[in-house]
Motif scaffolding. Structure first.
Motif, PDB file in Angstrom:
ATOM      1  N   SER A  20     -57.798   7.805 -21.554  1.00 37.48           N
ATOM      2  CA  SER A  20     -58.695   8.622 -20.713  1.00 37.48           C
ATOM      3  C   SER A  20     -58.625   8.164 -19.261  1.00 37.48           C
ATOM      4  CB  SER A  20     -60.146   8.537 -21.193  1.00 37.48           C
ATOM      5  OG  SER A  20     -60.240   8.039 -22.476  1.00 37.48           O
ATOM      6  N   HIS A  21     -58.468   6.851 -19.062  1.00 35.38           N
ATOM      7  CA  HIS A  21     -58.327   6.333 -17.703  1.00 35.38           C
ATOM      8  C   HIS A  21     -57.119   6.995 -17.008  1.00 35.38           C
ATOM      9  CE1 HIS A  21     -58.078   2.465 -15.001  1.00 35.38           C
ATOM     10  NE2 HIS A  21     -58.092   3.568 -14.307  1.00 35.38           N
ATOM     11  N   LEU A  22     -56.005   7.060 -17.701  1.00 35.13           N
ATOM     12  CA  LEU A  22     -54.810   7.686 -17.118  1.00 35.13           C
ATOM     13  C   LEU A  22     -55.051   9.171 -16.849  1.00 35.13           C
ATOM     14  CD1 LEU A  22     -52.059   5.987 -19.302  1.00 35.13           C
ATOM     15  CD2 LEU A  22     -52.357   5.705 -16.828  1.00 35.13           C
ATOM     16  N   GLN A  23     -55.723   9.847 -17.785  1.00 35.03           N
ATOM     17  CA  GLN A  23     -56.009  11.274 -17.581  1.00 35.03           C
ATOM     18  C   GLN A  23     -56.850  11.493 -16.327  1.00 35.03           C
ATOM     19  OE1 GLN A  23     -57.531  12.146 -21.590  1.00 35.03           O
ATOM     20  NE2 GLN A  23     -55.994  13.775 -21.749  1.00 35.03           N
ATOM     21  N   ARG A  24     -57.852  10.612 -16.126  1.00 40.11           N
ATOM     22  CA  ARG A  24     -58.685  10.734 -14.924  1.00 40.11           C
ATOM     23  C   ARG A  24     -57.845  10.522 -13.665  1.00 40.11           C
ATOM     24  NH1 ARG A  24     -62.270   7.838 -17.752  1.00 40.11           N
ATOM     25  NH2 ARG A  24     -61.815   5.901 -16.634  1.00 40.11           N
ATOM     26  N   LEU A  25     -56.989   9.480 -13.698  1.00 41.36           N
ATOM     27  CA  LEU A  25     -56.134   9.204 -12.535  1.00 41.36           C
ATOM     28  C   LEU A  25     -55.276  10.423 -12.198  1.00 41.36           C
ATOM     29  CD1 LEU A  25     -54.844   5.580 -13.277  1.00 41.36           C
ATOM     30  CD2 LEU A  25     -56.392   6.269 -11.436  1.00 41.36           C
ATOM     31  N   ALA A  26     -54.833  11.117 -13.236  1.00 45.40           N
ATOM     32  CA  ALA A  26     -53.954  12.276 -13.026  1.00 45.40           C
ATOM     33  C   ALA A  26     -54.760  13.554 -12.788  1.00 45.40           C
ATOM     34  CB  ALA A  26     -53.018  12.455 -14.217  1.00 45.40           C
ATOM     35  N   GLY A  27     -56.055  13.409 -12.525  1.00 50.05           N
ATOM     36  CA  GLY A  27     -56.881  14.573 -12.212  1.00 50.05           C
ATOM     37  C   GLY A  27     -57.008  15.561 -13.361  1.00 50.05           C
ATOM     38  N   GLY A  28     -56.880  15.047 -14.579  1.00 57.08           N
ATOM     39  CA  GLY A  28     -57.018  15.917 -15.742  1.00 57.08           C
ATOM     40  C   GLY A  28     -55.755  16.681 -16.107  1.00 57.08           C
ATOM     41  N   GLU A  29     -54.720  16.567 -15.272  1.00 60.49           N
ATOM     42  CA  GLU A  29     -53.453  17.241 -15.578  1.00 60.49           C
ATOM     43  C   GLU A  29     -52.712  16.485 -16.685  1.00 60.49           C
ATOM     44  OE1 GLU A  29     -52.014  20.109 -14.211  1.00 60.49           O
ATOM     45  OE2 GLU A  29     -54.090  20.328 -13.566  1.00 60.49           O
ATOM     46  N   PRO A  30     -52.013  17.200 -17.562  1.00 64.52           N
ATOM     47  CA  PRO A  30     -51.288  16.500 -18.627  1.00 64.52           C
ATOM     48  C   PRO A  30     -50.028  15.801 -18.100  1.00 64.52           C
ATOM     49  CG  PRO A  30     -50.832  18.840 -18.713  1.00 64.52           C
ATOM     50  CD  PRO A  30     -51.869  18.664 -17.640  1.00 64.52           C
ATOM     51  N   PHE A  31     -49.539  14.850 -18.875  1.00 59.96           N
ATOM     52  CA  PHE A  31     -48.281  14.176 -18.552  1.00 59.96           C
ATOM     53  C   PHE A  31     -47.107  14.967 -19.130  1.00 59.96           C
ATOM     54  CE2 PHE A  31     -51.308  11.020 -17.599  1.00 59.96           C
ATOM     55  CZ  PHE A  31     -50.715  10.161 -16.706  1.00 59.96           C
ATOM     56  N   ASP A  32     -45.989  14.906 -18.425  1.00 59.98           N
ATOM     57  CA  ASP A  32     -44.780  15.591 -18.885  1.00 59.98           C
ATOM     58  C   ASP A  32     -43.877  14.676 -19.701  1.00 59.98           C
ATOM     59  OD1 ASP A  32     -45.399  16.722 -15.867  1.00 59.98           O
ATOM     60  OD2 ASP A  32     -44.815  18.305 -17.264  1.00 59.98           O
ATOM     61  N   VAL A  33     -43.788  13.416 -19.276  1.00 62.29           N
ATOM     62  CA  VAL A  33     -42.829  12.488 -19.878  1.00 62.29           C
ATOM     63  C   VAL A  33     -43.453  11.090 -19.944  1.00 62.29           C
ATOM     64  CG1 VAL A  33     -40.514  11.476 -19.685  1.00 62.29           C
ATOM     65  CG2 VAL A  33     -40.912  13.794 -18.841  1.00 62.29           C
ATOM     66  N   VAL A  34     -43.190  10.380 -21.036  1.00 59.62           N
ATOM     67  CA  VAL A  34     -43.521   8.961 -21.130  1.00 59.62           C
ATOM     68  C   VAL A  34     -42.214   8.186 -21.305  1.00 59.62           C
ATOM     69  CG1 VAL A  34     -44.705   7.168 -22.454  1.00 59.62           C
ATOM     70  CG2 VAL A  34     -45.751   9.429 -22.225  1.00 59.62           C
ATOM     71  N   ILE A  35     -42.039   7.122 -20.508  1.00 62.08           N
ATOM     72  CA  ILE A  35     -40.877   6.247 -20.653  1.00 62.08           C
ATOM     73  C   ILE A  35     -41.400   4.945 -21.252  1.00 62.08           C
ATOM     74  CG2 ILE A  35     -38.966   5.102 -19.441  1.00 62.08           C
ATOM     75  CD1 ILE A  35     -38.774   8.067 -19.014  1.00 62.08           C
ATOM     76  N   ASP A  36     -41.045   4.687 -22.516  1.00 62.34           N
ATOM     77  CA  ASP A  36     -41.670   3.590 -23.252  1.00 62.34           C
ATOM     78  C   ASP A  36     -40.646   2.628 -23.841  1.00 62.34           C
ATOM     79  OD1 ASP A  36     -44.040   2.344 -24.578  1.00 62.34           O
ATOM     80  OD2 ASP A  36     -42.963   2.948 -26.393  1.00 62.34           O
ATOM     81  N   GLY A  37     -40.904   1.346 -23.662  1.00 63.62           N
ATOM     82  CA  GLY A  37     -40.049   0.322 -24.262  1.00 63.62           C
ATOM     83  C   GLY A  37     -40.812  -0.575 -25.213  1.00 63.62           C
ATOM     84  N   ALA A  38     -42.016  -0.171 -25.578  1.00 63.48           N
ATOM     85  CA  ALA A  38     -42.883  -1.042 -26.382  1.00 63.48           C
ATOM     86  C   ALA A  38     -42.926  -0.657 -27.856  1.00 63.48           C
ATOM     87  CB  ALA A  38     -44.302  -1.024 -25.808  1.00 63.48           C
ATOM     88  N   GLY A  39     -42.895   0.649 -28.157  1.00 56.85           N
ATOM     89  CA  GLY A  39     -43.064   1.069 -29.550  1.00 56.85           C
ATOM     90  C   GLY A  39     -44.497   0.842 -30.002  1.00 56.85           C
ATOM     91  N   GLY A  40     -44.701   0.858 -31.318  1.00 57.45           N
ATOM     92  CA  GLY A  40     -46.029   0.577 -31.865  1.00 57.45           C
ATOM     93  C   GLY A  40     -46.975   1.748 -31.736  1.00 57.45           C
ATOM     94  N   ASP A  41     -48.246   1.433 -31.474  1.00 57.52           N
ATOM     95  CA  ASP A  41     -49.306   2.427 -31.628  1.00 57.52           C
ATOM     96  C   ASP A  41     -49.566   3.298 -30.401  1.00 57.52           C
ATOM     97  OD1 ASP A  41     -49.625   1.377 -34.157  1.00 57.52           O
ATOM     98  OD2 ASP A  41     -51.034  -0.149 -33.436  1.00 57.52           O
ATOM     99  N   GLY A  42     -48.886   3.013 -29.276  1.00 58.32           N
ATOM    100  CA  GLY A  42     -49.123   3.793 -28.069  1.00 58.32           C
ATOM    101  C   GLY A  42     -48.891   5.284 -28.276  1.00 58.32           C
ATOM    102  N   VAL A  43     -48.011   5.621 -29.198  1.00 60.11           N
ATOM    103  CA  VAL A  43     -47.625   7.020 -29.384  1.00 60.11           C
ATOM    104  C   VAL A  43     -48.827   7.912 -29.680  1.00 60.11           C
ATOM    105  CG1 VAL A  43     -46.358   8.576 -30.915  1.00 60.11           C
ATOM    106  CG2 VAL A  43     -45.249   6.568 -29.987  1.00 60.11           C
ATOM    107  N   LYS A  44     -49.819   7.363 -30.367  1.00 58.25           N
ATOM    108  CA  LYS A  44     -51.015   8.150 -30.674  1.00 58.25           C
ATOM    109  C   LYS A  44     -51.682   8.621 -29.373  1.00 58.25           C
ATOM    110  CE  LYS A  44     -55.180   7.943 -33.432  1.00 58.25           C
ATOM    111  NZ  LYS A  44     -56.146   7.057 -34.099  1.00 58.25           N
TER     112      LYS A  44
END
Lengths: 341, 341
Positions: free
Chosen positions: A218-242
């Protein structure tokens, strides 16, 4: 000639010795080859893993040097050129994956570049961008190639898109940040360290969230002004996907270039129903490497270098810093023949 | 007018009654609408799920009918045209996902088409391909749209590629098979039922494997002459992904349009290291629907129809067949006004 090699004598059974040893100077044996005086090399986590499993081998996938000698009539490079080395072989241009058996330098039976001199095919050498010091150029190849493929080939990041880059501080994540900023994307980051988020902002990120907070999504959503994200670049795996699935737009892309936190991601119906894609991404092709180096030169992008040590003899110290994991950017060894540090 | 509706009175608490009830004939209220005499409708698993959770609602997402009345000056259709109905609203053309709130017919607060007459926006009606009977046309919309997006938008299937379609026998899988065969791909299938594999071969598949065999992956590789697969079209979820990763080429695509076996897929480093992508895929846009219907008309593709009952009164019998899961193709109810069965 000196080189960093590993051998099975050690105190920890799963962490073999790395030491500087004297080995024969390599020689040019085929047309199209070039001999480099190595100026600087940099470390990847891969080098750490190799110490835990494989031996003996000359370590190192990343380096920059000056051409000392060439063989054959190829005119691509001449003696004196400063070049970075394509960190792998067997992959020319197919965007899907390697055409041939694929090897990364400094692992298995392929020599590494943590040595005073190095022999490569001229086709695998590319002019080092002039704005980079030797240390910065040495930090570029493997992380730059991995970030390039993740951001552009797989993530298809474009101007104006909202992009999340997780685990900022690693070499790939930081170069992915610079690439996304250079094309005009709005970049957000995560880290467990607020200082790293601030540094990312100084490099062009809009903002970031500490993933140890319970509501980092939710913190990230607020930073982005409520706009959705287009792409995630992830090197961690695990539970972030949720959480990624919740903040991505319909049809959003999760590029997965590694799983340092947990070697598994749960892909669920929640993701299917939002047309979400998970795209595995490795290092890339020779064509992608050339595009990446040209882009870095054009946009004057600088890989973050966390620390530079003089000489191969400091390898052990650098390994210890990498095991502690506190660096922000790459760890580099410079050679006595480096002219541009 | 008669319609199939569900209500909360029932013997099984989690499986509400579906019955044919008399409801007011729908009327045209806005310009651009058309009233259909419904000729035939077909069932989707979705209808079964809705009986387990939601009420009251007019059931049904799939149907074909003839235009009985139009309102406004739109010239797209005229009275007498035989049309299939776009099974959802809110998604015009964005290849990533719906532009607006997305509803599928016959669920939530959107009326279904299991009724004698039906009102739709003219833009959501498309000429039913002439080579199809009413029963076949009724079997096309939802499964055809889902299969179209999975095969072409998400799977990017092309001539000459090796494609695996799992769980052959379902409506989406069978239409995906026909679409892939029509563009000249080499199609392989899996099923737990050897008879279904033989039927798939009669529809153009090269061959298939019974996934109850322990080595179905190697079996498929042998059938494909050792060549890797380019794309997997999967609606099962669960553990198949491990085998898909082994038989796919570098950069291969797994399109996931459902998870009927297990609502989760483990995406692992083995997949990342081979650049494998998992792409979630739902139903599609109006643009994709039109492309699909045009393609079906051009290539004279026929949806497989497993069984046809006369009249809405047979809904319960059809539901029982679907629950047993032994059908090969779609289950259809035809109406007394159907002229082309």
């Amino acid at each position: 000639m000196k080189a960093v090699t590993i051998s099975k004598t050690n105190t920890e059974p799963t962490y073999h010795n790395a030491s500087v040893t004297d080995i024969p100077k390599p020689e040019l044996t085929e047309d199209g080859q070039a001999l480099l005086d190595v100026h600087a090399v940099s470390f990847n986590h891969r080098d750490l893993w190799i110490r835990k499993g494989q031996y003996p081998v000359f370590l190192g996938a990343d380096g920059v040097g000056r051409i000392a000698e060439v063989k054959g009539n190829s005119s691509k490079h001449k003696v004196g050129d400063r070049v970075v080395v394509m960190p792998s072989t067997g992959w020319d241009k197919d965007p899907r994956g390697p055409e041939e058996a694929y090897y990364i330098l400094g692992g298995g039976h392929v020599n590494g570049i943590f040595s005073e001199q190095f022999v490569a095919q001229q086709d695998d050498l590319f002019k080092a961008p002039d704005h980079l010091t030797d240390a910065e150029a040495a930090a570029l190849p493997l992380a730059g190639l991995t970030a390039w493929r993740a951001v552009f080939t797989k993530g298809q990041v474009r101007q104006g898109q909202n992009v999340l880059i997780t685990g900022i501080g690693g070499g790939v994540a930081l170069l992915a940040l610079s690439f996304c900023v250079a094309v005009g994307a709005n970049v957000y980051v995560t880290s467990s360290d607020d200082a790293k988020i601030l540094k990312a902002v100084s490099l062009g990120a809009v903002g970031g969230a500490n993933y140890k907070e319970s509501k980092w999504g939710s913190h990230l959503q607020r930073l982005a002004g409520g706009e959705p994200f287009d792409v995630v670049i992830d090197g961690a795996g695990g539970d972030g996907v949720k959480t990624f699935t919740q903040i991505l737009r319909q049809g959003g892309i999760i590029v997965c270039y590694g799983m340092t936190v947990k070697p598994k991601v749960d892909y669920t119906m929640a993701a299917v129903l939002r047309n979400i894609e998970i795209r595995g991404s490795t290092m890339g092709s020779r064509v992608e490497f050339k595009e990446m180096v040209d882009f870095v030169a054009k946009h004057k992008i600088k890989p973050a270098v966390s620390q530079v040590w003089p000489g191969l003899e400091s390898a052990e110290e650098a390994f210890n810093v990498m095991r502690a994991g506190s660096q922000f950017g790459k760890l580099v060894l410079s050679m006595k023949n480096s002219s541009k540090l």
